[in-house]
Design an enzyme around this catalytic site. Structure first.
Site, PDB file in Angstrom:
ATOM      1  N   LYS A  66       5.249   2.023  -2.825  1.00 32.53           N
ATOM      2  CA  LYS A  66       5.184   3.414  -3.296  1.00 32.53           C
ATOM      3  C   LYS A  66       5.512   3.425  -4.772  1.00 32.53           C
ATOM      4  O   LYS A  66       6.183   2.516  -5.278  1.00 32.53           O
ATOM      5  CB  LYS A  66       6.194   4.287  -2.541  1.00 32.53           C
ATOM      6  CG  LYS A  66       5.863   5.766  -2.550  1.00 32.53           C
ATOM      7  CD  LYS A  66       4.857   6.142  -1.477  1.00 32.53           C
ATOM      8  CE  LYS A  66       4.530   7.595  -1.465  1.00 32.53           C
ATOM      9  NZ  LYS A  66       3.718   7.964  -0.284  1.00 32.53           N
ATOM     10  N   LYS A  92       4.771   2.518   8.610  1.00 24.58           N
ATOM     11  CA  LYS A  92       3.603   3.343   8.960  1.00 24.58           C
ATOM     12  C   LYS A  92       2.350   2.487   9.145  1.00 24.58           C
ATOM     13  O   LYS A  92       1.630   2.626  10.129  1.00 24.58           O
ATOM     14  CB  LYS A  92       3.383   4.357   7.827  1.00 24.58           C
ATOM     15  CG  LYS A  92       2.356   5.403   8.115  1.00 24.58           C
ATOM     16  CD  LYS A  92       2.175   6.333   6.911  1.00 24.58           C
ATOM     17  CE  LYS A  92       3.483   6.973   6.474  1.00 24.58           C
ATOM     18  NZ  LYS A  92       3.293   7.901   5.346  1.00 24.58           N
ATOM     19  N   SER A  95      -7.469   5.501   3.845  1.00 22.37           N
ATOM     20  CA  SER A  95      -7.382   4.695   2.622  1.00 22.37           C
ATOM     21  C   SER A  95      -7.812   3.259   2.913  1.00 22.37           C
ATOM     22  O   SER A  95      -8.506   2.623   2.112  1.00 22.37           O
ATOM     23  CB  SER A  95      -5.949   4.686   2.081  1.00 22.37           C
ATOM     24  OG  SER A  95      -5.729   5.769   1.221  1.00 22.37           O
ATOM     25  N   LYS A 151       0.858  -1.198   0.000  1.00 20.66           N
ATOM     26  CA  LYS A 151       0.000   0.000   0.000  1.00 20.66           C
ATOM     27  C   LYS A 151       0.881   1.230   0.000  1.00 20.66           C
ATOM     28  O   LYS A 151       1.833   1.327   0.783  1.00 20.66           O
ATOM     29  CB  LYS A 151      -0.860   0.003   1.288  1.00 20.66           C
ATOM     30  CG  LYS A 151      -1.839   1.141   1.361  1.00 20.66           C
ATOM     31  CD  LYS A 151      -3.135   0.794   0.660  1.00 20.66           C
ATOM     32  CE  LYS A 151      -4.057   1.986   0.444  1.00 20.66           C
ATOM     33  NZ  LYS A 151      -3.713   2.831  -0.707  1.00 20.66           N
TER      34      LYS A 151
HETATM   35  P1  NAD Z   1       0.461  18.215  -2.480  1.00 22.11           P
HETATM   36  O1  NAD Z   1       0.950  17.987  -3.830  1.00 22.11           O
HETATM   37  O2  NAD Z   1      -1.010  18.379  -2.284  1.00 22.11           O
HETATM   38  O3  NAD Z   1       1.163  19.499  -1.841  1.00 22.11           O
HETATM   39  C1  NAD Z   1       2.549  19.636  -1.787  1.00 22.11           C
HETATM   40  C2  NAD Z   1       2.860  21.029  -1.269  1.00 22.11           C
HETATM   41  O4  NAD Z   1       4.266  21.135  -1.078  1.00 22.11           O
HETATM   42  C3  NAD Z   1       2.474  22.131  -2.244  1.00 22.11           C
HETATM   43  O5  NAD Z   1       1.959  23.225  -1.521  1.00 22.11           O
HETATM   44  C4  NAD Z   1       3.803  22.530  -2.888  1.00 22.11           C
HETATM   45  O6  NAD Z   1       3.817  23.869  -3.318  1.00 22.11           O
HETATM   46  C5  NAD Z   1       4.730  22.330  -1.700  1.00 22.11           C
HETATM   47  N1  NAD Z   1       6.115  22.146  -2.120  1.00 22.11           N
HETATM   48  C6  NAD Z   1       6.593  21.390  -3.136  1.00 22.11           C
HETATM   49  N2  NAD Z   1       7.923  21.528  -3.203  1.00 22.11           N
HETATM   50  C7  NAD Z   1       8.280  22.373  -2.214  1.00 22.11           C
HETATM   51  C8  NAD Z   1       9.508  22.914  -1.760  1.00 22.11           C
HETATM   52  N3  NAD Z   1      10.652  22.621  -2.385  1.00 22.11           N
HETATM   53  N4  NAD Z   1       9.485  23.740  -0.675  1.00 22.11           N
HETATM   54  C9  NAD Z   1       8.339  24.047  -0.081  1.00 22.11           C
HETATM   55  N5  NAD Z   1       7.143  23.583  -0.454  1.00 22.11           N
HETATM   56  C10 NAD Z   1       7.121  22.757  -1.508  1.00 22.11           C
HETATM   57  O7  NAD Z   1       1.033  17.020  -1.589  1.00 22.11           O
HETATM   58  P2  NAD Z   1       0.484  16.463  -0.209  1.00 22.11           P
HETATM   59  O8  NAD Z   1      -0.393  15.309  -0.508  1.00 22.11           O
HETATM   60  O9  NAD Z   1      -0.007  17.569   0.657  1.00 22.11           O
HETATM   61  O10 NAD Z   1       1.825  15.860   0.389  1.00 22.11           O
HETATM   62  C11 NAD Z   1       2.735  16.656   1.153  1.00 22.11           C
HETATM   63  C12 NAD Z   1       3.588  15.725   1.988  1.00 22.11           C
HETATM   64  O11 NAD Z   1       2.730  14.933   2.808  1.00 22.11           O
HETATM   65  C13 NAD Z   1       4.437  14.735   1.193  1.00 22.11           C
HETATM   66  O12 NAD Z   1       5.648  14.497   1.866  1.00 22.11           O
HETATM   67  C14 NAD Z   1       3.595  13.481   1.207  1.00 22.11           C
HETATM   68  O13 NAD Z   1       4.377  12.309   0.993  1.00 22.11           O
HETATM   69  C15 NAD Z   1       3.030  13.569   2.596  1.00 22.11           C
HETATM   70  N6  NAD Z   1       1.832  12.771   2.786  1.00 22.11           N
HETATM   71  C16 NAD Z   1       0.696  13.017   2.078  1.00 22.11           C
HETATM   72  C17 NAD Z   1      -0.402  12.210   2.280  1.00 22.11           C
HETATM   73  C18 NAD Z   1      -1.701  12.441   1.561  1.00 22.11           C
HETATM   74  O14 NAD Z   1      -2.652  11.731   1.863  1.00 22.11           O
HETATM   75  N7  NAD Z   1      -1.807  13.407   0.680  1.00 22.11           N
HETATM   76  C19 NAD Z   1      -0.342  11.155   3.200  1.00 22.11           C
HETATM   77  C20 NAD Z   1       0.827  10.948   3.925  1.00 22.11           C
HETATM   78  C21 NAD Z   1       1.902  11.772   3.700  1.00 22.11           C
END
Ligand code: NAD
Length: 440
Positions: A104, A92, A357, A68
């Protein structure tokens, strides 16, 4: 020195095994993915020409259930990053006790340069390329950085067409109309919020603690809203373009920020021209400045490798809550621990996403639809239970929360992996294992 997130993931694992001993040979299994898949596939671009894309899927461990983990569409995505993210997914899912393994995937692509049609053909092409290795009981992708519910719907549709039957459970994070779960869109932040609530009670943090959040996407922007509604003072936010700071707290402007981000694709959308804010109390800051600002809680919610040995010494927050995956390097962890800064690790802090999820997958499998209240009540129970467990281990072993969370995960994954391979402790023998390994 080049940055390799997978090496960091292994260092974290190794640290946990010094406190929670496991068989050397089992350790040799757990520090490698079961399978790495690399695909190259053509996509017809709007100009009629084909372009070849490079994609990855890493299936790290499936001893506790189907692989997953999300799909990342990012220009710098590579195999080492995906391997690290797949390992973190394994730990996790185990920390929160849901019956999944870890995987992933991703494509090296800048989605901002694609039209909507190209993005759809890319997503469908990737699904066809992975057709044989994904499936509801095999490997279940989800959204991650720059992938959306709409992309998940395309994947579900493409997969269903090719197997000849509606199969929504092949992917999670879908829109509601395509079999998604209530609450999945905000689940990562909501889960982090529940963890923060538990931590706040332990540390007696004030209700109006000052928070800085890096990243204004799914995880970060939702967290801004939840914390603002709960009375926290969100003083700084940023996206990939930069950030803004207001020591008084962004307050009601959090809603305005979300709107401008949507309209202008810029969190600090209230800047006139991308460099300046239109109100006198607000200050434009860089992402580096955000991490070092004077706050109580720092929430990295963007990408990996943000808190390193270069800036850890200057972090002023009392608590770091890792909504992003892998934002803190192992050498930074040591500095933060010395400074007494509490780091709530990614494998606990952002596990709300994969937990909902799992709820979505369950609903799809049983053709059910749960209300948002039911989803969040179940999520709160999972997150609070996981936090309490990790906190107990942290106290018992006198170790940081990250290592405590790894110990919880390791216990569960190790046992399941031994059962999966029909092994009992100390019966394995591998050409890689060395009984004189340096590991203590
Ligand atoms: P997203 O694409 O919705 O948002 C990413 C954000 O990060 C955007 O605002 C983008 O502008 C910003 N960003 C990208 N590069 C950057 C940089 N160099 N410096 C500063 N900001 C930057 O992604 P998300 O789903 O919110 O995921 C963000 C983090 O959370 C990731 O590490 C992801 O693996 C983690 N995460 C997300 C989920 C989920 O369900 N979406 C679950 C677990 C973990």
């Amino acid at each position: 020195m080049s940055y390799n997130p997978f090496e960091h993931a292994l260092q974290q694992l190794e640290k946990a095994t010094t406190l929670h001993k496991i068989d050397d040979d089992l350790y040799e299994i757990l520090k490698r993915p079961n399978r790495t898949i690399e695909v190259f596939f053509p996509v017809r671009m709007d100009n009629g020409q084909p372009r070849i894309f490079h994609g990855f899927r890493v299936q790290y461990n499936n001893a506790r259930g189907p692989y997953k983990g999300g799909l990342r569409f990012h220009p710098e995505t590579n195999m080492d990053e995906i391997k690290a993210l797949a390992a973190w997914m394994t730990w996790k899912c185990a920390v929160v006790g849901i019956p999944f393994g870890g995987g992933k995937g991703g494509i090296t692509v800048d989605t901002r340069q694609l039209s909507r049609g190209e993005l759809e053909r890319l997503s469908r092409g990737f699904t066809r390329a992975l057709q044989d290795v994904i499936g509801p009981d095999k490997d279940v992708p989800a959204p991650d950085v720059y992938t959306t519910p709409e992309i998940m719907a395309w994947i579900a549709d493409e997969y269903s067409t090719s197997v000849g039957a509606p199969t929504p459970a092949v992917v999670t994070g879908k829109p509601l109309h395509a079999g998604g779960s209530e609450g999945r869109d905000t689940a990562t932040a909501q889960g982090g919020f529940f963890v923060l609530h538990s931590l706040r009670k332990k540390l007696q943090l004030p209700n109006n603690a000052r928070v800085a959040i890096q990243g204004f996407g799914n995880a970060g922007a939702t967290m801004v809203r939840l914390l603002t509604e709960a009375g926290f003072r969100v003083i700084a936010v940023s996206d990939s373009h930069g950030g803004i700071l207001d020591m008084r707290g962004l307050g009601m402007n959090a809603e305005y920020l979300a709107r401008t981000k949507k309209e202008k694709e810029f969190a600090s959308g209230a800047y006139f021209d991308g460099t300046r804010w239109d109100a006198e109390h607000y200050q434009a800051i860089s992402n580096a400045e955000l991490l070092e600002c004077d706050c109580d809680i720092l929430i990295p919610a963007a990408i990996e490798n943000q808190i390193t040995h270069e800036n850890a010494e200057r972090i002023r927050a009392q608590v770091i809550m890792e909504l992003a995956n892998g934002p803190t390097t192992p050498d930074a962890d040591e500095i933060l621990a010395r400074k007494g800064i509490i780091v709530v690790p990614d494998i606990l802090a952002n596990a709300g996403g994969v937990t909902v999820s799992y709820f979505e997958w369950e609903q799809n499998k049983h053709k059910e639809h749960w209300s948002k209240d039911v989803v969040f009540a179940k999520l709160e129970e999972v997150m609070a239970t996981a936090f309490d467990h990790v906190w107990d281990i942290h106290k018992r072993f006198q170790t940081e929360l990250r290592t405590a969370a790894y110990i919880v995960a390791l216990e569960r994954v190790a046992e399941a992996t031994q059962a999966q391979w029909g092994l009992s402790p100390n019966t394995l023998s591998s050409p890689y294992a060395s009984k004189t390994a340096t590991r203590k």
